[in-house]
Design a protein around this motif. Sequence first.
Motif, PDB file in Angstrom:
ATOM      1  N   SER A 182      32.697  39.295  44.025  1.00 17.02           N
ATOM      2  CA  SER A 182      32.574  39.302  45.483  1.00 17.02           C
ATOM      3  C   SER A 182      33.925  39.574  46.132  1.00 17.02           C
ATOM      4  N   SER A 183      34.994  39.020  45.579  1.00 22.40           N
ATOM      5  CA  SER A 183      36.328  39.236  46.143  1.00 22.40           C
ATOM      6  C   SER A 183      36.771  40.680  45.969  1.00 22.40           C
ATOM      7  N   THR A 184      36.316  41.339  44.902  1.00 20.48           N
ATOM      8  CA  THR A 184      36.610  42.772  44.717  1.00 20.48           C
ATOM      9  C   THR A 184      35.926  43.588  45.808  1.00 20.48           C
ATOM     10  N   GLU A 221      47.543  46.065  43.602  1.00 19.27           N
ATOM     11  CA  GLU A 221      47.753  45.991  45.047  1.00 19.27           C
ATOM     12  C   GLU A 221      47.613  44.572  45.589  1.00 19.27           C
ATOM     13  N   PHE A 222      46.737  43.753  44.980  1.00 24.53           N
ATOM     14  CA  PHE A 222      46.539  42.409  45.522  1.00 24.53           C
ATOM     15  C   PHE A 222      47.811  41.564  45.462  1.00 24.53           C
ATOM     16  N   LEU A 223      48.735  41.935  44.562  1.00 20.90           N
ATOM     17  CA  LEU A 223      49.971  41.166  44.427  1.00 20.90           C
ATOM     18  C   LEU A 223      51.038  41.557  45.448  1.00 20.90           C
ATOM     19  N   CYS A 224      50.838  42.659  46.147  1.00 24.17           N
ATOM     20  CA  CYS A 224      51.874  43.082  47.079  1.00 24.17           C
ATOM     21  C   CYS A 224      51.317  43.491  48.443  1.00 24.17           C
ATOM     22  N   ARG A 225      50.030  43.313  48.654  1.00 22.74           N
ATOM     23  CA  ARG A 225      49.413  43.721  49.917  1.00 22.74           C
ATOM     24  C   ARG A 225      50.057  43.013  51.111  1.00 22.74           C
ATOM     25  N   GLU A 226      50.268  41.715  50.982  1.00 15.49           N
ATOM     26  CA  GLU A 226      50.853  40.943  52.076  1.00 15.49           C
ATOM     27  C   GLU A 226      52.289  41.368  52.344  1.00 15.49           C
ATOM     28  N   GLN A 227      53.063  41.610  51.300  1.00 21.38           N
ATOM     29  CA  GLN A 227      54.466  42.019  51.469  1.00 21.38           C
ATOM     30  C   GLN A 227      54.564  43.408  52.103  1.00 21.38           C
ATOM     31  N   VAL A 284      46.436  50.163  41.182  1.00 19.63           N
ATOM     32  CA  VAL A 284      47.794  49.906  40.720  1.00 19.63           C
ATOM     33  C   VAL A 284      48.691  50.912  41.433  1.00 19.63           C
ATOM     34  N   ILE A 285      49.653  50.395  42.187  1.00 14.10           N
ATOM     35  CA  ILE A 285      50.486  51.266  43.026  1.00 14.10           C
ATOM     36  C   ILE A 285      51.968  51.057  42.710  1.00 14.10           C
ATOM     37  N   ALA A 286      52.763  52.068  43.024  1.00 14.29           N
ATOM     38  CA  ALA A 286      54.217  51.968  42.879  1.00 14.29           C
ATOM     39  C   ALA A 286      54.793  51.398  44.172  1.00 14.29           C
ATOM     40  N   VAL A 287      55.698  50.434  44.055  1.00 13.05           N
ATOM     41  CA  VAL A 287      56.263  49.777  45.231  1.00 13.05           C
ATOM     42  C   VAL A 287      57.763  49.574  45.073  1.00 13.05           C
ATOM     43  N   ILE A 341      40.778  27.239  30.753  1.00 11.98           N
ATOM     44  CA  ILE A 341      40.746  28.688  31.013  1.00 11.98           C
ATOM     45  C   ILE A 341      42.156  29.245  30.917  1.00 11.98           C
ATOM     46  N   ILE A 342      42.276  30.430  30.326  1.00  9.99           N
ATOM     47  CA  ILE A 342      43.579  31.048  30.110  1.00  9.99           C
ATOM     48  C   ILE A 342      43.580  32.477  30.646  1.00  9.99           C
ATOM     49  N   GLY A 343      44.708  32.904  31.186  1.00  8.46           N
ATOM     50  CA  GLY A 343      44.803  34.260  31.714  1.00  8.46           C
ATOM     51  C   GLY A 343      46.212  34.595  32.149  1.00  8.46           C
ATOM     52  N   HIS A 344      46.379  35.784  32.718  1.00  7.85           N
ATOM     53  CA  HIS A 344      47.682  36.233  33.208  1.00  7.85           C
ATOM     54  C   HIS A 344      48.145  35.319  34.351  1.00  7.85           C
ATOM     55  N   ALA A 345      49.420  34.916  34.304  1.00  4.46           N
ATOM     56  CA  ALA A 345      49.930  33.922  35.249  1.00  4.46           C
ATOM     57  C   ALA A 345      49.755  34.347  36.697  1.00  4.46           C
ATOM     58  N   ASP A 346      50.103  35.583  37.023  1.00  2.00           N
ATOM     59  CA  ASP A 346      50.043  36.011  38.421  1.00  2.00           C
ATOM     60  C   ASP A 346      48.601  36.086  38.915  1.00  2.00           C
ATOM     61  N   PHE A 347      47.688  36.550  38.056  1.00  2.00           N
ATOM     62  CA  PHE A 347      46.274  36.619  38.455  1.00  2.00           C
ATOM     63  C   PHE A 347      45.707  35.215  38.633  1.00  2.00           C
ATOM     64  N   MET A 348      46.042  34.323  37.723  1.00  2.00           N
ATOM     65  CA  MET A 348      45.532  32.950  37.811  1.00  2.00           C
ATOM     66  C   MET A 348      45.982  32.292  39.111  1.00  2.00           C
ATOM     67  N   ALA A 349      47.240  32.517  39.484  1.00  2.00           N
ATOM     68  CA  ALA A 349      47.784  31.855  40.668  1.00  2.00           C
ATOM     69  C   ALA A 349      47.282  32.476  41.964  1.00  2.00           C
ATOM     70  N   GLU A 350      47.235  33.805  42.013  1.00  2.00           N
ATOM     71  CA  GLU A 350      46.992  34.459  43.297  1.00  2.00           C
ATOM     72  C   GLU A 350      45.555  34.947  43.479  1.00  2.00           C
ATOM     73  N   LYS A 351      44.767  34.953  42.410  1.00  2.00           N
ATOM     74  CA  LYS A 351      43.390  35.424  42.552  1.00  2.00           C
ATOM     75  C   LYS A 351      42.384  34.367  42.101  1.00  2.00           C
ATOM     76  N   LEU A 352      42.591  33.814  40.921  1.00  2.00           N
ATOM     77  CA  LEU A 352      41.617  32.873  40.382  1.00  2.00           C
ATOM     78  C   LEU A 352      41.587  31.553  41.146  1.00  2.00           C
ATOM     79  N   SER A 353      42.768  31.007  41.465  1.00  2.00           N
ATOM     80  CA  SER A 353      42.826  29.670  42.073  1.00  2.00           C
ATOM     81  C   SER A 353      41.968  29.564  43.321  1.00  2.00           C
ATOM     82  N   GLY A 354      41.949  30.603  44.123  1.00  2.00           N
ATOM     83  CA  GLY A 354      41.188  30.569  45.363  1.00  2.00           C
ATOM     84  C   GLY A 354      39.687  30.609  45.161  1.00  2.00           C
ATOM     85  N   GLU A 355      39.237  30.910  43.922  1.00  2.00           N
ATOM     86  CA  GLU A 355      37.805  31.006  43.654  1.00  2.00           C
ATOM     87  C   GLU A 355      37.275  29.801  42.873  1.00  2.00           C
ATOM     88  N   LEU A 356      38.105  28.780  42.688  1.00  2.00           N
ATOM     89  CA  LEU A 356      37.718  27.635  41.868  1.00  2.00           C
ATOM     90  C   LEU A 356      36.957  26.553  42.625  1.00  2.00           C
TER      91      LEU A 356
END
Length: 299
Positions: free
Chosen positions: A294-296, A241-247, A163-166, A95-110
């Motif tokens: 479901s995660s959405t 937002e999912f990439l910066c919600r915790e920060q 998508v938000i400005a941060v 499976i191939i995809g955007h690095a940040d999405f794969m690491a922070e969103k996809l991995s947890g659903e595998l």
Amino acid sequence: MSLVRLRTFIEVYRQRSISAAARALNLTQPAVSQHINGLEVALGRPLFERQVHGVVPTAAADDLAADIGSSLDVAESALSSARARSMDVSGTLQIIGHADFMAEKLSGELLPLLESGIRVHMHTGDGSLVAQMVLEGHCDLGITAHPITDERLKGEVIFRDRVIAVASPQVAHRLQQATDFANGLINEPLLAYDLKLSLIDHWLDKNRIRYKTLLPAVVGQDLRGQRSLLCRGFGWTVMPEFLCREQIAQGDLVELPAPVGDTEIRYHLLWLPSALRQPRIAHARQILIQQLKSSTADA
């Protein structure tokens, strides 16, 4: 008309090639030609014009493809999913995809896939590479935030986010003190996903912020690296937002006010329809769609 002939017709129609369809269907070229000839005899009309490099659909082929629509894909997907539930689906999923999405969103659903015996190899790439790798059969599934334009591919939106400005609290405070927020923002260092400024332009356009030139200080296709720079007090950007919600919750980053409103990003799962004949891929596709949708909903 037999299902085999219709399946063969659809593959030739998509691929515009007898040889490519034969490879996708795991048939010989003569067998594919025989199925097409049989279908043409049944219909009483030619479906393809044979050329040196591939075939060109006739009007009759266009009509038949429109009549079939996605019903054959739906039927094959359901059949493959049912087969997967009663078969050993172990093996490797590419499976191939955007690095940040794969690491922070996809991995947890595998986890459901891993527990069913599927090994997962994750590769990273941007939208054009994702489509190419799936089309050429190097990867089974792809995830991209770019629209799917190639008719040979099928896709489904599996995740969407604001998508938000941060920026850091220091930068945000400086912008709050500026007499002109838009001008102050444009004059701060910018971190961008790519030189096309795809995410940023969309956000700026929606918020009616105009500029003559906008040269990023940093360009990188893994937004986690940009997030690290932002937390250190350098520059601003827009990101899902999912990439910066915790920060933001921790106070390391601040969401900048959108004068009009924020934009949205949609991630698509894409695949070759013929690949769903493999139970492992059909099973993985179904699980990932369920998990990520479901995660959405839970976000």
